[in-house]
Motif scaffolding. Structure first.
Motif, PDB file in Angstrom:
ATOM      1  N   TYR A 172       0.869  -1.185   0.000  1.00  0.00           N
ATOM      2  CA  TYR A 172       0.000   0.000   0.000  1.00  0.00           C
ATOM      3  C   TYR A 172       0.903   1.231   0.000  1.00  0.00           C
ATOM      4  N   ALA A 173       1.780   1.295  -0.993  1.00  0.00           N
ATOM      5  CA  ALA A 173       2.791   2.347  -1.025  1.00  0.00           C
ATOM      6  C   ALA A 173       2.170   3.741  -1.035  1.00  0.00           C
ATOM      7  N   ASP A 174       1.063   3.901  -1.746  1.00  0.00           N
ATOM      8  CA  ASP A 174       0.419   5.214  -1.800  1.00  0.00           C
ATOM      9  C   ASP A 174      -0.017   5.668  -0.420  1.00  0.00           C
ATOM     10  N   ILE A 175      -0.517   4.740   0.384  1.00  0.00           N
ATOM     11  CA  ILE A 175      -0.961   5.072   1.743  1.00  0.00           C
ATOM     12  C   ILE A 175       0.238   5.372   2.639  1.00  0.00           C
ATOM     13  N   THR A 176       1.301   4.615   2.484  1.00  0.00           N
ATOM     14  CA  THR A 176       2.514   4.870   3.271  1.00  0.00           C
ATOM     15  C   THR A 176       3.101   6.233   2.921  1.00  0.00           C
ATOM     16  N   HIS A 177       3.128   6.551   1.627  1.00  0.00           N
ATOM     17  CA  HIS A 177       3.607   7.876   1.199  1.00  0.00           C
ATOM     18  C   HIS A 177       2.813   8.983   1.879  1.00  0.00           C
ATOM     19  N   SER A 178       1.491   8.893   1.799  1.00  0.00           N
ATOM     20  CA  SER A 178       0.649   9.985   2.299  1.00  0.00           C
ATOM     21  C   SER A 178       0.638  10.047   3.824  1.00  0.00           C
ATOM     22  N   THR A 179       0.642   8.889   4.481  1.00  0.00           N
ATOM     23  CA  THR A 179       0.584   8.865   5.943  1.00  0.00           C
ATOM     24  C   THR A 179       1.847   9.430   6.573  1.00  0.00           C
ATOM     25  N   LEU A 180       2.990   9.116   5.994  1.00  0.00           N
ATOM     26  CA  LEU A 180       4.276   9.562   6.547  1.00  0.00           C
ATOM     27  C   LEU A 180       4.840  10.783   5.823  1.00  0.00           C
ATOM     28  N   ASN A 181       4.086  11.292   4.838  1.00  0.00           N
ATOM     29  CA  ASN A 181       4.560  12.443   4.044  1.00  0.00           C
ATOM     30  C   ASN A 181       5.911  12.157   3.381  1.00  0.00           C
ATOM     31  N   ILE A 182       6.025  10.951   2.852  1.00  0.00           N
ATOM     32  CA  ILE A 182       7.239  10.578   2.111  1.00  0.00           C
ATOM     33  C   ILE A 182       7.095  11.098   0.685  1.00  0.00           C
ATOM     34  N   PRO A 183       8.063  11.856   0.196  1.00  0.00           N
ATOM     35  CA  PRO A 183       7.960  12.434  -1.151  1.00  0.00           C
ATOM     36  C   PRO A 183       7.774  11.368  -2.227  1.00  0.00           C
ATOM     37  N   GLU A 184       7.096  11.730  -3.288  1.00  0.00           N
ATOM     38  CA  GLU A 184       6.789  10.794  -4.362  1.00  0.00           C
ATOM     39  C   GLU A 184       8.021  10.370  -5.152  1.00  0.00           C
ATOM     40  N   ASN A 185       9.115  11.108  -5.023  1.00  0.00           N
ATOM     41  CA  ASN A 185      10.331  10.706  -5.733  1.00  0.00           C
ATOM     42  C   ASN A 185      11.078   9.591  -5.002  1.00  0.00           C
ATOM     43  N   LYS A 186      10.564   9.175  -3.849  1.00  0.00           N
ATOM     44  CA  LYS A 186      11.146   8.056  -3.110  1.00  0.00           C
ATOM     45  C   LYS A 186      10.365   6.784  -3.425  1.00  0.00           C
ATOM     46  N   LEU A 187      11.081   5.717  -3.671  1.00  0.00           N
ATOM     47  CA  LEU A 187      10.490   4.421  -3.960  1.00  0.00           C
ATOM     48  C   LEU A 187      10.483   3.598  -2.672  1.00  0.00           C
ATOM     49  N   ILE A 188       9.309   3.220  -2.225  1.00  0.00           N
ATOM     50  CA  ILE A 188       9.188   2.426  -1.000  1.00  0.00           C
ATOM     51  C   ILE A 188       9.344   0.955  -1.355  1.00  0.00           C
ATOM     52  N   LEU A 189      10.413   0.355  -0.871  1.00  0.00           N
ATOM     53  CA  LEU A 189      10.723  -1.030  -1.225  1.00  0.00           C
ATOM     54  C   LEU A 189      10.057  -2.037  -0.294  1.00  0.00           C
ATOM     55  N   PHE A 190      10.264  -1.891   0.999  1.00  0.00           N
ATOM     56  CA  PHE A 190       9.690  -2.815   1.976  1.00  0.00           C
ATOM     57  C   PHE A 190       9.911  -2.240   3.370  1.00  0.00           C
ATOM     58  N   GLY A 191       9.393  -2.934   4.379  1.00  0.00           N
ATOM     59  CA  GLY A 191       9.601  -2.525   5.754  1.00  0.00           C
ATOM     60  C   GLY A 191      10.289  -3.616   6.542  1.00  0.00           C
ATOM     61  N   ILE A 192      10.856  -3.236   7.667  1.00  0.00           N
ATOM     62  CA  ILE A 192      11.490  -4.201   8.575  1.00  0.00           C
ATOM     63  C   ILE A 192      10.936  -3.955   9.971  1.00  0.00           C
ATOM     64  N   ALA A 193      10.181  -4.924  10.491  1.00  0.00           N
ATOM     65  CA  ALA A 193       9.734  -4.851  11.878  1.00  0.00           C
ATOM     66  C   ALA A 193      10.938  -5.087  12.777  1.00  0.00           C
ATOM     67  N   LEU A 194      11.089  -4.250  13.794  1.00  0.00           N
ATOM     68  CA  LEU A 194      12.283  -4.305  14.641  1.00  0.00           C
ATOM     69  C   LEU A 194      11.882  -4.232  16.111  1.00  0.00           C
ATOM     70  N   GLY A 195      12.421  -5.131  16.924  1.00  0.00           N
ATOM     71  CA  GLY A 195      12.136  -5.101  18.352  1.00  0.00           C
ATOM     72  C   GLY A 195      12.778  -6.275  19.060  1.00  0.00           C
ATOM     73  N   TYR A 196      12.433  -6.409  20.332  1.00  0.00           N
ATOM     74  CA  TYR A 196      12.957  -7.513  21.129  1.00  0.00           C
ATOM     75  C   TYR A 196      12.025  -8.723  20.981  1.00  0.00           C
ATOM     76  N   PRO A 197      12.553  -9.865  20.564  1.00  0.00           N
ATOM     77  CA  PRO A 197      11.698 -11.035  20.310  1.00  0.00           C
ATOM     78  C   PRO A 197      10.947 -11.510  21.545  1.00  0.00           C
ATOM     79  N   ASN A 198       9.694 -11.850  21.345  1.00  0.00           N
ATOM     80  CA  ASN A 198       8.903 -12.522  22.363  1.00  0.00           C
ATOM     81  C   ASN A 198       8.980 -14.017  22.055  1.00  0.00           C
ATOM     82  N   GLU A 199       9.856 -14.699  22.737  1.00  0.00           N
ATOM     83  CA  GLU A 199      10.122 -16.098  22.406  1.00  0.00           C
ATOM     84  C   GLU A 199       8.911 -17.001  22.673  1.00  0.00           C
ATOM     85  N   SER A 200       7.986 -16.549  23.499  1.00  0.00           N
ATOM     86  CA  SER A 200       6.810 -17.368  23.800  1.00  0.00           C
ATOM     87  C   SER A 200       5.668 -17.129  22.814  1.00  0.00           C
TER      88      SER A 200
END
Length: 222
Positions: A172-200
């Motif tokens: 949903y690149a168009d939504i990500t662009h508009s929600t975060l105000n990322i300029p249209e000249n930037k190509l959104i490739l993917f995201g990386i979820a980052l945090g401390y693992p919940n092993e359970s």
């Protein structure tokens, strides 16, 4: 942990603790990843670090898109409609493992929707890294960004962090662009979820995905 051990240990984390990742640690992580190789040292990667209220805003916008059955829009051709048989088989096997583990009938929207929602909530990670580059600079940049990303995944292990690459923000690149105000000249490739693992977490106990043996993808010329 040596490099080989880190590569073998790395896995996609799909459940995180309610523990924030400090800006200091995120900067430390990116400071290591930036040492990845790139063609002509162009370093085409760009990262938007999304946390706090901005993260909640992005989650809600993506969940609204899912619930409204919004058209998926990538900034690039993410995947061909027709895949070689062996690659399609790998993908189908992956889906089967996930759905069987979760007891989901993918044809049943009421079972599938919660599964998709978890992905769009970034599995409750406290940070989402949106990986971008300049539009129209060529697909060669994707090679460089792949090296950057793998460096980041491995460095995260040293900080006790887990990662999960996702197309949530790019489908949903168009939504990500508009929600975060990322300029249209930037190509959104993917995201990386980052945090401390919940092993359970249930999804973190899912069996690891199988990998093809070397002789299935290697040709030697002598």
């Amino acid at each position: 942990m040596n490099t080989i051990e880190a590569i073998k240990k790395r896995r996609c984390i799909r459940g995180f603790l309610e523990k924030p990742v400090s800006r200091e640690d995120i900067v430390k992580l990116l400071d290591i990843a930036r040492l990845a190789p790139s063609s002509h040292n162009m370093q085409p990667w760009e990262v938007a670090v999304v946390t706090g209220k901005a993260l909640e805003k992005l989650k809600n916008a993506l969940l609204d898109a899912l619930h409204n059955r919004a058209h998926r829009h990538f900034d690039y051709n993410y995947m061909a409609k027709e895949l070689p048989n062996h690659l399609k088989a790998n993908g189908d096997a992956c889906n089967q493992i996930v759905f069987e583990y979760r007891g989901i009938d993918p044809k049943n929207w009421f079972q599938l929707a919660p599964h998709l929602e978890e992905n769009l909530r970034f599995f409750d990670a406290p940070a989402e890294l949106v990986i971008m580059t300049e539009k129209s600079i060529g697909e060669g940049a994707f090679i460089d960004i792949g090296a950057f990303s793998q460096s980041l995944y491995l460095a995260a292990l040293d900080l006790g962090l887990g990662t999960c690459p996702q197309v949530s923000v790019s489908q949903y690149a168009d939504i990500t662009h508009s929600t975060l105000n990322i300029p249209e000249n930037k190509l959104i490739l993917f995201g990386i979820a980052l945090g401390y693992p919940n092993e359970s977490a249930f999804l973190n106990k899912m069996p690891r995905m199988p990998r093809m043996p070397v002789d299935k993808f290697t040709i030697f010329f002598e």
